[in-house]
Enzyme design. Structure first.
Site, short mmCIF file in Angstrom:
data_model
loop_
_atom_site.label_atom_id
_atom_site.label_comp_id
_atom_site.label_asym_id
_atom_site.label_seq_id
_atom_site.Cartn_x
_atom_site.Cartn_y
_atom_site.Cartn_z
N ASP A 178 0.87 -1.17 0.00
CA ASP A 178 0.00 0.00 0.00
C ASP A 178 0.91 1.23 0.00
O ASP A 178 2.11 1.13 0.31
CB ASP A 178 -0.88 -0.05 1.26
CG ASP A 178 -1.72 1.19 1.43
OD1 ASP A 178 -2.25 1.69 0.42
OD2 ASP A 178 -1.84 1.68 2.57
N ASP A 180 -0.29 5.03 0.95
CA ASP A 180 -0.55 5.97 2.04
C ASP A 180 -0.39 5.30 3.40
O ASP A 180 -0.96 4.24 3.67
CB ASP A 180 -1.98 6.51 1.93
CG ASP A 180 -2.16 7.40 0.70
OD1 ASP A 180 -1.14 7.79 0.11
OD2 ASP A 180 -3.32 7.70 0.35
N GLU A 187 -1.40 10.80 4.09
CA GLU A 187 -2.39 10.43 3.08
C GLU A 187 -2.40 11.50 1.99
O GLU A 187 -2.55 12.69 2.27
CB GLU A 187 -3.78 10.34 3.72
CG GLU A 187 -3.86 9.37 4.90
CD GLU A 187 -3.98 7.92 4.46
OE1 GLU A 187 -4.57 7.68 3.38
OE2 GLU A 187 -3.50 7.04 5.19
N ARG A 223 -15.04 12.55 -1.66
CA ARG A 223 -13.86 13.34 -1.32
C ARG A 223 -13.22 13.97 -2.56
O ARG A 223 -12.79 15.13 -2.54
CB ARG A 223 -12.85 12.49 -0.56
CG ARG A 223 -13.27 12.17 0.86
CD ARG A 223 -12.29 11.25 1.56
NE ARG A 223 -12.34 9.89 1.01
CZ ARG A 223 -11.52 8.91 1.39
NH1 ARG A 223 -10.58 9.15 2.29
NH2 ARG A 223 -11.64 7.72 0.86
N SER A 266 -2.63 1.28 -4.73
CA SER A 266 -3.08 2.35 -3.85
C SER A 266 -4.49 2.79 -4.19
O SER A 266 -4.89 2.82 -5.36
CB SER A 266 -2.13 3.54 -3.98
OG SER A 266 -2.60 4.66 -3.24
N GLY A 267 -5.22 3.16 -3.15
CA GLY A 267 -6.49 3.83 -3.34
C GLY A 267 -6.28 5.31 -3.61
O GLY A 267 -7.25 6.06 -3.76
N LYS A 311 -7.50 -3.93 -5.10
CA LYS A 311 -6.12 -4.14 -4.65
C LYS A 311 -5.75 -5.62 -4.73
O LYS A 311 -4.65 -5.98 -5.17
CB LYS A 311 -5.96 -3.63 -3.21
CG LYS A 311 -5.92 -2.11 -3.10
CD LYS A 311 -5.50 -1.68 -1.70
CE LYS A 311 -5.22 -0.20 -1.64
NZ LYS A 311 -4.62 0.21 -0.36
N ASP A 334 -1.99 -1.13 5.82
CA ASP A 334 -2.35 -0.68 7.16
C ASP A 334 -3.84 -0.54 7.40
O ASP A 334 -4.28 -0.44 8.55
CB ASP A 334 -1.69 0.68 7.45
CG ASP A 334 -2.35 1.80 6.66
OD1 ASP A 334 -2.93 2.71 7.27
OD2 ASP A 334 -2.30 1.76 5.41
N ASN A 337 -9.00 -1.23 3.74
CA ASN A 337 -8.99 -1.34 2.29
C ASN A 337 -7.93 -2.33 1.78
O ASN A 337 -7.95 -2.73 0.62
CB ASN A 337 -8.73 0.05 1.68
CG ASN A 337 -9.25 0.16 0.27
OD1 ASN A 337 -10.27 -0.43 -0.07
ND2 ASN A 337 -8.56 0.92 -0.57
#
Length: 392
Positions: A178, A180, A187, A223, A266-267, A311, A334, A337
């Protein structure tokens, strides 16, 4: 013809060059076979064990004691010692601590004994930034041992990884991280929100998602919509402010040096993630793409959202492309997600993660150094430093 019997010879004392060769030279003229050998050096003190098979044990004992006297070392002999059994189930247990206390080791090794397992070998593989020891354990199922030690690790506040032993551990791996709060500190969407002046609004949407009121895709769209109107140049500003997690460069550099494949999924957003992946010379990268029209962010995502399922799909796609079995993959993350990705990998590592993620992952790293993952893969700190010195 006299029957053959066994003799276990144990030699202990100050280590120096030639000890092993002199002991075996003492037996060279006898009709004897070597069944097993084990040797370890701890702080300059040698323990050497040799299991011999022969007809004349008395002469073997005399030869061993003579060699010990010549070397100024202690010799113990045990006639009739059994040849070690080959146990089908073997595991590797890695314990990380900062510091690593006697109480923690007593608790971990006690649970191993309670499980009916035996510790065949212990070696320290790192002294900093954490202390890491690796144990070879036989006699119990790896999955069962993992469950037992996960509970003990939480109580003792140490990190414990339990993996199946075997040649597969030396094969090519794919390590997927991941981004972030794993590869980097912070983030990216929060950094973009600061530039847009909508940090509080973005935080409220994030909190709503954490309460389960929105799924990841819904919260991401909400967001991202708040970022509409930002100039495309904001990506350069954010990239300059990104700070890698301590140990990130060492982790990537070492894995690449050993011919493993390294990826990020990554998201977050490709406009920040891909340049970072290029800088670190990663093999693969997957992230969401923010739509930009006329040099301005539109507040929309281009294409499918890289979410929890996305992912895991990326991990499988990368593994297939580089011909690495899923059992040889490592996922590091972490957040919630990352759960599907951690579950799909051969080894899922929760890195400074939320409790629900730590509970679901195969193992957890709770120290703030990403290169501690190397120790879980059996890569000693000394080898990392030696390779860095050669390259330097």
């Amino acid at each position: 013809m006299a029957p053959t019997r066994t003799l276990l010879v144990t030699l202990t004392g100050a280590d120096r060059p030639g000890v092993t060769s002199r002991l075996f030279a003492a037996f060279a003229g006898a009709d004897v076979a070597v069944l097993d050998v084990e040797q370890v050096v701890v702080r300059g003190r040698l323990v050497l064990g040799v299991l011999l098979e022969g007809a004349d044990l008395a002469s073997l004992e005399r030869a061993a004691r003579s060699a010990g006297d010549g070397l100024g070392m202690e010799v113990e002999t045990l006639p009739g010692a059994a040849e070690p059994e080959q146990r089908a189930s073997r595991s590797l247990v890695t314990v990380l601590g900062r510091p690593l206390t006697p109480a923690a080791l007593a608790a971990v090794t006690g649970r191993i004994a309670d499980a009916g397992a035996n510790i065949d070998r212990i070696v320290r593989i790192a002294r900093y930034p954490v202390t890491a020891v690796e144990m070879e354990v036989s006699g119990t199922d790896t999955a069962d041992l993992r469950l037992v030690l996960a509970r003990e690790a939480a109580q003792q506040r140490v990190d414990v990884a339990v993996q199946r032993a075997g040649l597969h551990r030396r094969g090519k791996r794919l390590v997927v991280m991941d981004v972030d709060s794993t590869l980097i500190q912070g983030e990216v969407i929060e950094m973009l929100a600061e530039h847009a002046g909508v940090a509080d609004e973005v935080a409220r949407v994030t909190e709503s998602a954490m309460r389960g009121e929105l799924d990841f895709a819904e919260s991401l769209h909400a967001r991202v919509a708040l970022l509409a109107g930002l100039p495309e140049s904001v990506f350069d500003d954010v990239r300059r402010s990104v700070v890698l997690t301590p140990g990130a460069r060492t982790l990537v550099r070492t894995l690449k040096r050993l011919d493993h494949r390294v990826a990020v999924v990554s998201g977050g957003f490709t406009q920040v993630v891909q340049p970072l992946a290029d800088e670190l010379e990663l093999d693969y990268a997957a992230a969401n793409t923010l739509e930009v029209v006329g040099g301005t962010l539109t507040g929309r995502i281009v294409g499918d959202v890289v979410d929890r399922a996305g992912k895991a799909a990326a991990l499988r796609r990368f593994a297939a492309d580089c011909d690495v079995p899923l059992g040889q993959t490592v996922a590091i993350g972490d957040g919630a997600n990352d759960l599907d990705m951690l579950g799909a990998a051969g080894l899922g590592v929760a890195f400074n993660a939320k409790p629900v993620v730590r509970a679901a992952a195969h193992t957890a790293v709770t120290v703030p150094y990403l290169d501690a993952v190397l120790f879980l893969l059996g890569i000693p700190r000394e080898e990392v430093e030696e390779a860095d010195a050669l390259d330097g």
